[in-house]
Every structure is written in C-alpha cells, then in structure tokens.
Design an enzyme around this catalytic site. Structure first.
Site, PDB file in Angstrom:
ATOM      1  N   GLU A   1       8.749  30.694   6.516  1.00  0.00           N
ATOM      2  CA  GLU A   1       8.031  30.184   5.227  1.00  0.00           C
ATOM      3  C   GLU A   1       6.876  30.650   5.002  1.00  0.00           C
ATOM      4  O   GLU A   1       5.791  29.949   5.618  1.00  0.00           O
ATOM      5  CB  GLU A   1       8.357  28.963   5.301  1.00  0.00           C
ATOM      6  CG  GLU A   1       7.780  28.287   3.830  1.00  0.00           C
ATOM      7  CD  GLU A   1       7.868  26.952   3.589  1.00  0.00           C
ATOM      8  OE1 GLU A   1       8.534  26.111   4.398  1.00  0.00           O
ATOM      9  OE2 GLU A   1       7.463  26.218   2.412  1.00  0.00           O
TER      10      GLU A   1
ATOM     11  N   LYS B   1      18.959  12.235  15.645  1.00  0.00           N
ATOM     12  CA  LYS B   1      19.103  13.154  14.629  1.00  0.00           C
ATOM     13  C   LYS B   1      19.846  13.108  12.946  1.00  0.00           C
ATOM     14  O   LYS B   1      20.505  13.727  12.477  1.00  0.00           O
ATOM     15  CB  LYS B   1      19.873  14.431  15.021  1.00  0.00           C
ATOM     16  CG  LYS B   1      19.348  14.816  16.643  1.00  0.00           C
ATOM     17  CD  LYS B   1      20.179  15.781  17.419  1.00  0.00           C
ATOM     18  CE  LYS B   1      19.236  16.464  18.451  1.00  0.00           C
ATOM     19  NZ  LYS B   1      20.019  16.930  19.594  1.00  0.00           N
TER      20      LYS B   1
ATOM     21  N   ASP C   1      13.844  20.548  20.496  1.00  0.00           N
ATOM     22  CA  ASP C   1      15.215  20.477  19.833  1.00  0.00           C
ATOM     23  C   ASP C   1      15.267  20.294  18.405  1.00  0.00           C
ATOM     24  O   ASP C   1      14.454  19.427  18.021  1.00  0.00           O
ATOM     25  CB  ASP C   1      16.048  19.137  20.642  1.00  0.00           C
ATOM     26  CG  ASP C   1      17.460  18.858  19.884  1.00  0.00           C
ATOM     27  OD1 ASP C   1      17.626  19.472  18.944  1.00  0.00           O
ATOM     28  OD2 ASP C   1      18.144  18.442  20.719  1.00  0.00           O
TER      29      ASP C   1
ATOM     30  N   HIS D   1       1.982  30.164  -3.401  1.00  0.00           N
ATOM     31  CA  HIS D   1       3.257  30.829  -3.048  1.00  0.00           C
ATOM     32  C   HIS D   1       3.446  31.993  -3.411  1.00  0.00           C
ATOM     33  O   HIS D   1       3.703  33.155  -2.897  1.00  0.00           O
ATOM     34  CB  HIS D   1       4.385  29.933  -3.350  1.00  0.00           C
ATOM     35  CG  HIS D   1       4.602  28.872  -2.398  1.00  0.00           C
ATOM     36  ND1 HIS D   1       5.565  28.952  -1.628  1.00  0.00           N
ATOM     37  CD2 HIS D   1       4.177  27.508  -2.453  1.00  0.00           C
ATOM     38  CE1 HIS D   1       5.530  27.806  -0.771  1.00  0.00           C
ATOM     39  NE2 HIS D   1       4.776  27.003  -1.110  1.00  0.00           N
TER      40      HIS D   1
END
Ligand code: ADP
Length: 417
Positions: free
Chosen positions: A112, A242, A317, A412
């Site tokens: 990104e 999660k 993770d 951006h």
C-alpha cells in the site's frame, strides 16, 4: 537472489520428470512428496513444476527466494516458493514506555503506497512533541473450551465446581508448557452449552498453540471429574480468535496497550498543515460518530494498516490483524496543544514461535530490538507491543491530519502514481 536449485542438484532428471507427471495426474498428492523424498528443497521445486504444467504457465518469480524450505516447514504445507513483499522503514519514533525506551525504527511490509510515508510523518510529529508515552494495561491470551451438560439445571453447580477446583484446572492447563500461566477462568452458558474461557500469560509467544493445548488438557480433566459434562472442543468461539467481537473490544486479548502524546499547536501547523481544533472535530465526527453509526469495533482511522505492515514484516499471525483493528482514537484540545491517545485492546504478538524464526522476519525483529526471549518471559513481547502502539499512534495522527487538511487524496496521488 537465490533461485531454488532443488532440481538442478539432482542427478536423476528422469526420476524428477516421473514424479512431476504423477503430481500432475494426482497419483501422488502434493503433501506426499515430503514424506517420499525427505528433501524439502527438491519437493518444493517439483511441486512448482507440477503447478506450472497443470496451469500451463511458468512461474520464475515464485521460485526465487533465499530461505530454506526445511526452515519454513513448521510454517507451511505444500510449499511451492515464496511471495516477496516490499519492506519499508518508518521512524525513528521516540518511545517512553515501560519496556520500550528510546528511538525505534519500524519495519513495514506492504504493497500500500503512502502507508509508510504516513507512519513516518506521524513519527516526526511525535518526535517534535517529546515522543509517545506508552503502557501495557492488560496481558492475557484467551481460549474458550466448550462443553455440553446433560442437565441444564446443573449449570450453576458446574460453575461453582469450576471455581472450587481452580487450582486443579490451573495445574492441568499448565502441565505441558514452561511458559503458560493461567490467570483466570471466565464462565459462559447458553441452554445446555457451557464455555470455560481461559485467560493466560504465554511469555514472549503469541500463545495460540500453547493455550489450545492448555484448553484441551483442562477440558479432558473436567470431563473426567465432573459427571454429566462432555468436553466438545478446545475452541467455542468465545475466545474470540480472529473474528471482530464486542468481548475483544471490551475485555481485550493478548496485550492491551495505550499510547499517547500531546502535540504543540505549532507542530500540528508545521507538519500537518491544519489546526488542533480541526483535528479534534474530524476525529470526533469520523472515528466516534461515524464508527458508532456503522456498528464498528474500530473507532479509529487505520490501526489495521499499521498493524498489518508490522505483522507481515515480523512473522506474526496475519489473521490477528482482526483483533488489532479494534480500538479507539481520542483527540482533545489541551491548552494550546492536541492530546492524542490510542487505546488498543488486543495486540497479539510474539517474539518467539510462529513465523518469527524465519530469516527475514527475525531480522525485522532485530530492527526493533525484540528478537527472541525477553529477560523475564513476556518482556520482549511487551516491548514489541509498545512499539506497535507507538507506530499506530503515528499513523492516526498522520491520517487524521491529512483528512483535516483535506490532503489525503493528494498524498495518495503523490505516492501511488
Ligand atoms: P504459539 O504458542 O505462540 O502459537 P509456539 O507454539 O511456537 O507459539 O510456542 C512458542 C515456543 O517457544 C514454545 O515451545 C515455548 O516453549 C518456546 N519458548 C521459548 N522461549 C519462550 C518465551 N520466552 N516465551 C514463550 N515461549 C517460549
């Protein structure tokens, strides 16, 4: 860049071709190669060749990597190569924590554009404001062992039994690990289902493996010692692992961390090209009102962005970015300055275990001076969690600043094109 030479080194090309054909026609399963060959590098190369044949394309980039397949064995099955992700560096950021003290660079693995620049800008703002003050407010990995009870009228009796037998349950939970320390057992019930949600410290490991083993041992002991209760599963989703959840937002999971700083008005103006009042207003309307209306557990701008970048770099993770996305960003005017605070209820990190031992990932842990075990178990993971919280604070300051100055799309455009 090394190219996997698992096939080149092997004299028996005829044998390799036969194996590839058998992988293609599925008379050998991908995973069976590891058992047949006991040569992980060759197995990787053969599987990739088979995938090339099956899909009718060549994959020369996936084949370029420097780690050894045998080192990655605990982390991956059916390995065919690696995926490279660009690694950037943000900071340094000054941190005044209980565990992290000083200036730290932060590795960010991401695709990104603008993310590393955004965190970097926030770090400069923090450094011009005396740094980030950080503290851990809670530690506790969680797992919820799930049971069925034959008579739901006995649920209270069962819960009282679990309270009375805490030391026995603690002994069972801790018996297979040198590092797991059971702190408490929370009880939940619904109809004839009961959950014992165990909360434990797991040293410098993120701890899901060790707490799952603990939940199993505890569950088996319960089934044997309380008649009428059947142990169903080590995990009953009240962990909550999660998945976004109210319980994680309110009670935390892993490490709960708070990071804050007061930024002088002049620094807001110089670096962020906006005002403290504008920042407070945008933060309130976006992160509080907007999130409330959305029913979100993330009253923040981009916790997940920063956490994902650091997690990917350091072998965490990745699915625990879900927990990391919970939390609140507060901004208030204090005197002529801007007080910013991020509250992260669930930072799940390890400096041992998981993917932390892989070569690139452990080098990234070296960048933050957090590789391996701490002086006392848990110290290094706490230090790492504090550094992450400081980087998250930097990300929030920068993004809310960009929105306040209406510069987000320009940033951006500049960084992504
Ligand atoms: P997790 O439980 O985070 O999924 P692992 O199953 O890989 O990770 O467990 C971590 C391993 O590291 C365990 O075998 C544990 O005994 C070992 N270990 C070594 N030092 C530490 C430490 N300081 N804290 C926690 N675990 C440690």
């Amino acid at each position: 860049m090394a190219i996997n030479s698992g096939l080149k080194d092997n004299a028996d090309n005829v044998e390799n071709e036969k194996l590839i054909e058998r992988l293609v026609d599925r008379t050998i399963k991908f995973y069976e190669l590891d058992i047949m060959l006991e040569d992980p590098e060759r197995a990787v190369a053969l599987r990739l060749r088979a995938v090339e044949k099956i899909t009718g394309r060549e994959y020369s980039e996936i084949n370029k990597y420097s780690i050894l397949a045998k080192e990655a064995k605990p982390n991956i099955e059916n390995m065919i190569g690696t995926v490279q992700v660009p690694l950037g560096i943000a900071g340094p950021v000054r941190i005044n924590g209980d565990y992290a003290k000083g200036d730290f660079f932060v590795p960010i693995a991401t695709t990104e554009g603008a993310l590393t620049a955004s965190i970097n800008r926030g770090c400069s703002v923090l450094n011009s404001s005396g740094g980030a003050s950080v503290r851990i407010t809670k530690i506790g990995q969680t797992r919820s062992a799930m049971f069925a009870i034959t008579k739901s009228e006995r649920i209270n009796e069962f819960i009282a039994w679990a309270d009375d037998n805490f030391s026995e349950l603690k002994r069972e939970a801790e018996k297979e690990s040198k590092f797991l320390r059971l702190k408490k057992i929370e009880k939940y019930s619904d109809k004839d289902t009961v959950w014992l949600r165990i909360v434990a410290e797991t040293g410098d490991a993120m701890g899901m493996n060790m707490i799952t083993i603990a939940a199993k041992n505890l569950g088996l002991y319960v089934e044997e010692n309380f008649e009428g209760v059947k142990f169903l599963s080590e995990s009953g989703n009240l962990c909550v692992d999660k998945k976004p959840s109210r319980i994680t937002f309110e009670q935390g999971r892993g490490r709960s961390v708070v990071a804050e700083a007061t930024i002088p008005g002049g620094v807001v103006k110089k670096y962020l090209k906006t005002t403290t009042e504008q920042m407070v207003d945008i933060n309130h309307r976006k992160n509080h009102q907007g999130s409330e209306l959305a029913g979100s557990f993330g009253y923040n701008a981009q916790f997940a962005n920063v956490i994902a970048g650091i997690f990917l770099a350091t072998g965490q993770d990745m699915a625990h970015v879900v927990e990391g996305s919970h939390g609140i960003t507060d901004m208030d005017v204090v005197g002529e300055g801007l007080h910013v605070r991020v509250t992260l209820p669930a930072v799940l990190v390890g400096t041992v275990g998981g993917g932390t031992h892989l070569p690139c990932q452990s080098e990234c842990l070296d960048i933050v001076d957090c590789r391996g075990s701490g002086k006392s178990p848990g110290d290094n993971a706490s230090k790492f969690a504090e550094i992450i919280a400081a980087a998250v604070l930097a990300g929030e300051i920068s993004l809310i600043g960009a929105l306040s100055a209406r510069q987000l799309s320009e940033a951006h455009k500049k960084h992504n094109r």
